[in-house]
Design an enzyme around this catalytic site. Structure first.
Site, PDB file in Angstrom:
ATOM      1  N   ILE A 213       0.835  -1.212   0.000  1.00  0.00           N
ATOM      2  CA  ILE A 213       0.000   0.000   0.000  1.00  0.00           C
ATOM      3  C   ILE A 213       0.868   1.260   0.000  1.00  0.00           C
ATOM      4  O   ILE A 213       0.401   2.352  -0.277  1.00  0.00           O
ATOM      5  CB  ILE A 213      -0.956   0.010   1.227  1.00  0.00           C
ATOM      6  CG1 ILE A 213      -2.207   0.836   0.925  1.00  0.00           C
ATOM      7  CG2 ILE A 213      -0.266   0.523   2.473  1.00  0.00           C
ATOM      8  CD1 ILE A 213      -3.299   0.696   1.963  1.00  0.00           C
TER       9      ILE A 213
ATOM     10  N   HIS B  88       5.537  -9.456   3.518  1.00  0.00           N
ATOM     11  CA  HIS B  88       4.186  -9.917   3.846  1.00  0.00           C
ATOM     12  C   HIS B  88       3.983  -9.889   5.354  1.00  0.00           C
ATOM     13  O   HIS B  88       3.214 -10.671   5.897  1.00  0.00           O
ATOM     14  CB  HIS B  88       3.925 -11.332   3.300  1.00  0.00           C
ATOM     15  CG  HIS B  88       3.941 -11.402   1.800  1.00  0.00           C
ATOM     16  ND1 HIS B  88       5.093 -11.428   1.075  1.00  0.00           N
ATOM     17  CD2 HIS B  88       2.922 -11.415   0.900  1.00  0.00           C
ATOM     18  CE1 HIS B  88       4.801 -11.473  -0.214  1.00  0.00           C
ATOM     19  NE2 HIS B  88       3.499 -11.464  -0.347  1.00  0.00           N
TER      20      HIS B  88
END
Lengths: 344, 350
Positions: B80, B121
């Protein structure tokens, strides 16, 4: 230019000229306001009138999904005036008055916002409008596909996005080309670039290997063309053709308009006249005089009248209220829900 | 009982059938996968996008500008970061337009570590998110809260960043979601084969159950110390508190914030006023961590009654979270770290 005039009715030529002149003189007043110390920063559109005015005149204006959406850059005063903006509202924005309908004194000159014409807020980061435009055109596409036979007879709304050549280096520009041309999901969007060959002080030729930005659209099977954005008749006819195409097919179209930048990037670079650049207003004005659509005396009277009008508006706006300090907390959230952690 | 992914799926289904959500989109969000965590399987309005996070956020903003509701997903919050100026823009559009353009959108994104996700992640975004004025930020720790917060987020007229602890996606809840039956979870899971013909059997009794944004949850009451946390660390704190309470005579209150902004100051202040000792736990990096803001406010408002300085446990200020379990454990607060910190807190006196 003179031979182009006949391609449009006289009244449309005169309508375009009048708005172009109004836009130029309004911008020159904004520059004077900056120089008088009554505004903090100027950025605007001198040199883009021949493209911006037809763009506004040809659009299907109104609020809501039945009308065109505009994701404009900060050189769009000609388009706003063509849509019907009162010049006082541009001066209010320049002078950060609370009466400024775009931002209430919060944003820079030419950072317009007019929901009544689906003009979404203009932003300072260049290129971001190319991705937000995807959303409005996506919704328009869905409405279009749901429309029944009778409603499809109506004028189909489109999304219009404008930007400068330097902004096409941003990834958002590439995103716009990719998302608007997805097979079977093409978007009804008019993608335009007003190529003035400059990004602040850096020339296009120093940074871009492509001859035409429009060629990039071709790679995505997007219909594209390059036009002389200093020629209002050519701009009008090309934009009409492309808008008609998008309304009819629901597919994207790309227009690269070659324009001038007549007063530099902004007040940060002095806002001085760039005499070497072609002036679309003077060229058009000369052609209209030569064709006897107007005469020099009419032009002089009109110029004097507009200059006086804008000066008087400036004087009047000076007396208008400015935002109060407490208002910083307004509109953080919808319906003024509290956004101040001190009051949680 | 549904797990968090299933709870999200049911909430999104309710959103598209009752609240006018016309678009649920992101990378691999549509068929056949239905999201990398399966949170969007079987939804009518779910669709796949190009692998372009800025395009996803821009698309969501444009949809919101038409007044249409949508839920966009960034597949992992780690990705993001290249949208941050668009997030800033989404948060300031209402303000810049002096109240004229609302931005009713939800951006959903899995966040945090706990699945051996390595460097890209495992990121947290909590503290970054709280620096985006104009956004609301929520982070559930249970399936029922995930359901209720999603419906509240969809109905909110402001942009809502809906962060989902990815380590909790497969954790089953302890409460039935209103309308959920024992059979529901299996009936909405897509089979591994034959997905083209498969259709979910949504529970018919799902309701508009909502968790108000800005309201925390007291996980357990206590009188000797307060633990303020959220997300997957709610579970770590429950375990650590249990052990500390067994080892001492202390009783410790645990608050699950659920909303980071706006946050539930009423609950925090009531608890701190009672316990006079506080530990804040989260997994975002420690410098300019959101917990520091809460600690600052706690000190500012309760300086003269506190019986210990506020303690904070958060992620180490290092560039990433390494793959090997030793590296992840050394980077992020673990149960034993919380236990140790609680002992220090309880033993501290003015």
């Amino acid at each position: 230019m003179k031979e182009d005039l006949k391609k449009l009715p006289k009244e449309i030529n005169l309508q375009i000229y009048n708005v172009m002149l109004k836009s130029r003189l309004l911008e020159e007043r904004l520059i004077k306001i900056y120089r008088s110390g009554d505004g903090y920063f100027w950025i605007g559109s001198p040199g883009e009138e021949a493209f911006g005015v037809p763009l506004g005149l040809l659009s299907h204006k109104g609020q809501g999904l039945d009308f065109d959406f505009f994701h404009l850059h900060y050189r769009s005063t000609p388009t706003l005036l063509a849509l019907g903006m009162n010049p006082i509202d541009s001066i209010r924005l320049m002078m950060n008055r609370v009466t400024d309908p775009s931002s209430g004194g919060r944003n820079f000159a030419s950072h317009y916002c007019f929901p009544k014409w689906n003009v979404v807020p203009v932003t300072s980061p260049i290129g971001t409008q190319y991705v937000t435009a995807l959303g409005t055109s996506h919704v328009q596409r869905k409405r279009r596909s749901k429309a029944n036979e009778s409603s499809s007879q109506r004028l189909q709304p489109i999304t219009i996005v404008t930007g400068g050549d330097a902004g096409t280096a941003e990834g958002d520009f590439a995103s716009c080309l990719i998302w608007s041309s997805r097979p079977g999901k093409e978007l009804p969007i008019l993608i335009t670039v007003q190529n003035n060959q400059w990004g602040i002080s850096t020339s296009f030729r120093d940074q871009h290997g492509e001859v035409y930005i429009a060629d990039r659209a071709k790679a995505f099977q997007i219909r594209s063309r390059v036009i002389d954005g200093n020629n209002p008749v050519e701009s009008y006819l090309a934009l009409k053709e492309e808008m008609d195409y998008i309304r009819k097919t629901g597919k994207p179209s790309f227009v690269e308009a070659r324009v001038s930048r007549l007063y530099g990037h902004s007040s940060a670079s002095g806002a001085n006249l760039a005499e070497q650049e072609q002036d679309c207003l003077l060229t058009y004005e000369r052609a209209l005089i030569d064709e006897q659509y107007i005469n020099e005396n009419d032009v002089k009277i009109l110029r004097n009248s507009l200059e006086k009008e804008f000066f008087n508006i400036y004087q009047s706006v000076k007396k208008e209220e400015v935002p109060v300090k407490e208002s910083i907390w307004d509109h953080i959230y919808s319906q003024n829900e509290n956004g101040d952690w001190r009051n949680f | 009982m549904a797990n968090m992914a299933q709870a999200l799926r049911m909430a999104l289904h309710y959103g598209e059938t009752h609240f006018g959500v016309e678009d649920i989109f992101g990378e691999d969000v549509g068929a056949p996968l239905g999201g990398v965590f399966t949170a969007t399987q079987g939804l009518v309005n779910a669709w796949n996008t190009p692998l372009d996070e800025r395009g996803i956020i821009g698309m969501a903003m444009g949809i919101a500008m038409t007044g249409t509701r949508c839920v966009a997903e960034i597949q992992f919050v780690d990705y993001i970061f290249n949208t941050i100026d668009l997030l800033k823009q989404a948060g300031n559009t209402l303000w810049c337009s002096n109240g004229q353009y609302e931005m009713p959108l939800v951006v959903m994104s899995p966040v945090g570590a706990g699945i051996h996700g390595s460097i890209y992640h495992s990121h947290s975004f909590d503290s970054w998110a709280t620096r985006l004025p104009g956004w609301k930020v929520v982070l559930p720790s249970s399936p029922i809260d995930a359901y209720g917060l999603m419906l509240s987020s969809i109905l909110d007229p402001n942009p809502v960043l809906y962060l989902v602890p990815k380590a909790l996606m497969r954790v089953r809840g302890e409460e039935l979601i209103p309308g959920e039956t024992k059979e529901s979870p299996l009936q909405i899971d897509a089979p591994l084969k034959g997905r083209e013909l498969w259709r979910p059997q949504w529970p018919s009794g799902l309701t508009s159950y909502q968790v108000p944004i800005g309201k925390s949850k007291i996980i357990k009451p206590g009188k000797d110390a307060t633990v303020i946390t959220y997300g997957r660390h709610v579970f770590c704190c429950i375990q650590a508190v249990k052990r500390v309470e067994e080892q001492t005579n202390a009783s410790i209150e645990i608050i699950d914030l659920r909303s980071l902004y706006p946050y539930d100051w009423a609950a925090i202040s009531e608890s701190v006023n009672k316990t006079k000792k506080v530990l804040l736990v989260n997994e975002d990096t420690e410098v300019t961590n959101f917990a520091e803001h809460l600690a600052y406010r706690i000190v500012s408002e309760f300086f003269y009654i506190l019986e210990a300085r506020p303690h904070i446990l958060s992620g180490k200020q290092i560039p990433g979270i390494g793959l090997h379990p030793h590296l992840e454990e050394a980077t992020l607060p673990q149960e034993n770290d919380i236990e140790e910190e609680l002992h220090k807190l309880l033993n501290e006196s003015p």
